[in-house]
Design a protein around this motif. Structure first.
Motif, PDB file in Angstrom:
ATOM      1  N   CYS A   4      13.061  -3.733  -1.819  1.00 61.42           N
ATOM      2  CA  CYS A   4      11.969  -4.675  -1.610  1.00 61.42           C
ATOM      3  C   CYS A   4      10.700  -3.912  -1.247  1.00 61.42           C
ATOM      4  O   CYS A   4      10.728  -3.036  -0.385  1.00 61.42           O
ATOM      5  CB  CYS A   4      12.333  -5.626  -0.477  1.00 61.42           C
ATOM      6  N   CYS A  64      13.488 -11.416  -2.339  1.00 61.16           N
ATOM      7  CA  CYS A  64      14.188 -10.609  -1.333  1.00 61.16           C
ATOM      8  C   CYS A  64      14.927 -11.510  -0.340  1.00 61.16           C
ATOM      9  O   CYS A  64      14.337 -12.418   0.234  1.00 61.16           O
ATOM     10  CB  CYS A  64      13.194  -9.720  -0.593  1.00 61.16           C
ATOM     11  N   VAL A  85      15.940 -10.784   2.571  1.00 61.44           N
ATOM     12  CA  VAL A  85      15.558 -10.538   3.961  1.00 61.44           C
ATOM     13  C   VAL A  85      14.192 -11.141   4.289  1.00 61.44           C
ATOM     14  O   VAL A  85      14.042 -11.828   5.295  1.00 61.44           O
ATOM     15  CB  VAL A  85      15.559  -9.014   4.260  1.00 61.44           C
ATOM     16  N   CYS A  86      13.204 -10.904   3.426  1.00 56.68           N
ATOM     17  CA  CYS A  86      11.835 -11.304   3.796  1.00 56.68           C
ATOM     18  C   CYS A  86      11.193 -12.278   2.811  1.00 56.68           C
ATOM     19  O   CYS A  86      10.094 -12.755   3.051  1.00 56.68           O
ATOM     20  CB  CYS A  86      10.955 -10.067   3.969  1.00 56.68           C
ATOM     21  N   CYS A 114       9.745  -5.089   2.711  1.00 56.91           N
ATOM     22  CA  CYS A 114      10.563  -4.791   3.894  1.00 56.91           C
ATOM     23  C   CYS A 114      11.520  -3.625   3.665  1.00 56.91           C
ATOM     24  O   CYS A 114      12.172  -3.183   4.594  1.00 56.91           O
ATOM     25  CB  CYS A 114      11.337  -6.028   4.355  1.00 56.91           C
TER      26      CYS A 114
HETATM   27 ZN    ZN Z   1      12.102  -7.842   1.660  1.00 60.99          ZN
END
Ligand code: ZN
Ligand code: ADP
Ligand code: ADP
Length: 215
Positions: free
Chosen positions: A130, A150, A152-153, A133
């Motif tokens: 990503c 992504c 996560v983010c 992040c």
């Molecule tokens: Zn990310």
């Protein structure tokens, strides 16, 4: 709890470090990510670091030790850290001991993730991450759950690393064998080295790491 995740390029250190952060409130200190951030700053030092990293060689001990010490001294490190990609040489391992002692911190475990070279080549060739992040993915083994976004983010942009090209990968394996593998006996002698089977699938590797730290 302070841990080191040790293993060759592509062993899964970053992937597992992110999971340990989530599960245990630890902070991932990844020297590769820190150095990439420095190269992105466009400074003269950043350009020199980028040339070294892209070639697959190691950045000097002096630079890396300085980068990590700033973070270990920081307040977010107090609840425990996962060192990912550091130490990579004997002088770095010695410097780490000295800085932990200065900050009254203790190293609990060094977890060696063992993966054979053919699997590593396959992992690095399909790795992307990503752009915002740094979360690491794989074209076949670990795709973002919602295509193109992504996990996560939520960002939509991904990048491939220049040093995951075959020439640099070959150099990184040689560097690992010659400069990083020699630190294993150092931790073995201290009785804190645990080996896990990094060839297993991602969830199973997480279970093995959890078993080691629960001991
Ligand atoms: Zn990310
Ligand atoms: P990987 O996770 O694939 O092993 P990293 O992101 O940890 O790769 O490291 C990428 C590159 O950053 C290394 O090849 C090296 O050039 C530099 N680097 C990262 N950590 C260190 C370190 N501890 N000492 C020297 N160079 C480092
Ligand atoms: P490292 O930080 O040790 O260089 P990464 O965590 O970035 O390694 O993982 C390298 C690549 O392999 C990534 O594309 C990642 O998604 C994938 N990967 C990580 N762990 C596994 C696993 N256990 N099995 C298959 N692929 C994996």
């Amino acid at each position: 709890m302070n841990l080191i995740l040790l293993g060759p390029p592509g062993a899964g250190k970053g992937t597992q470090a992110k999971r340990l952060e989530q599960a245990h409130g630890l902070v991932q200190l990844a020297t590769g990510d820190m150095l990439r951030a420095e190269t992105a700053s466009g400074s003269g030092l950043g350009r020199r670091i980028k040339a070294v990293m892209d070639s697959g060689a190691l950045v000097s001990d002096e630079i890396v030790i300085e980068v990590i010490e700033t973070r270990i001294a920081g307040s977010d490190a107090k609840n425990g850290v996962i060192l990912d990609g550091f130490p990579r040489t004997i002088p770095q391992a010695e410097a780490l001991d000295a800085m932990l002692a200065r900050h009254e911190l203790k190293l609990d475990r060094v977890i060696l993730m063992e993966v054979d070279e053919a699997a590593l080549i396959d992992r690095l060739a399909g790795r992307f991450s990503c752009r915002s992040c740094g979360a690491s993915y794989h074209e076949r083994y670990n795709r973002p759950k919602q295509g193109g976004r992504c996990d996560v983010c939520g960002a939509f942009e991904f990048v491939y690393r220049p040093d995951d090209k075959p020439e640099a990968v070959a150099r990184r394996f040689a560097v690992y064998r010659e400069q990083t593998a020699p630190i294993l006996p150092y931790y073995e002698a201290k009785g804190i080295l645990s080996r896990i089977d990094g060839m297993a699938e991602i969830d199973e590797v997480t279970r093995q790491i959890e078993a080691v730290i629960a001991r």
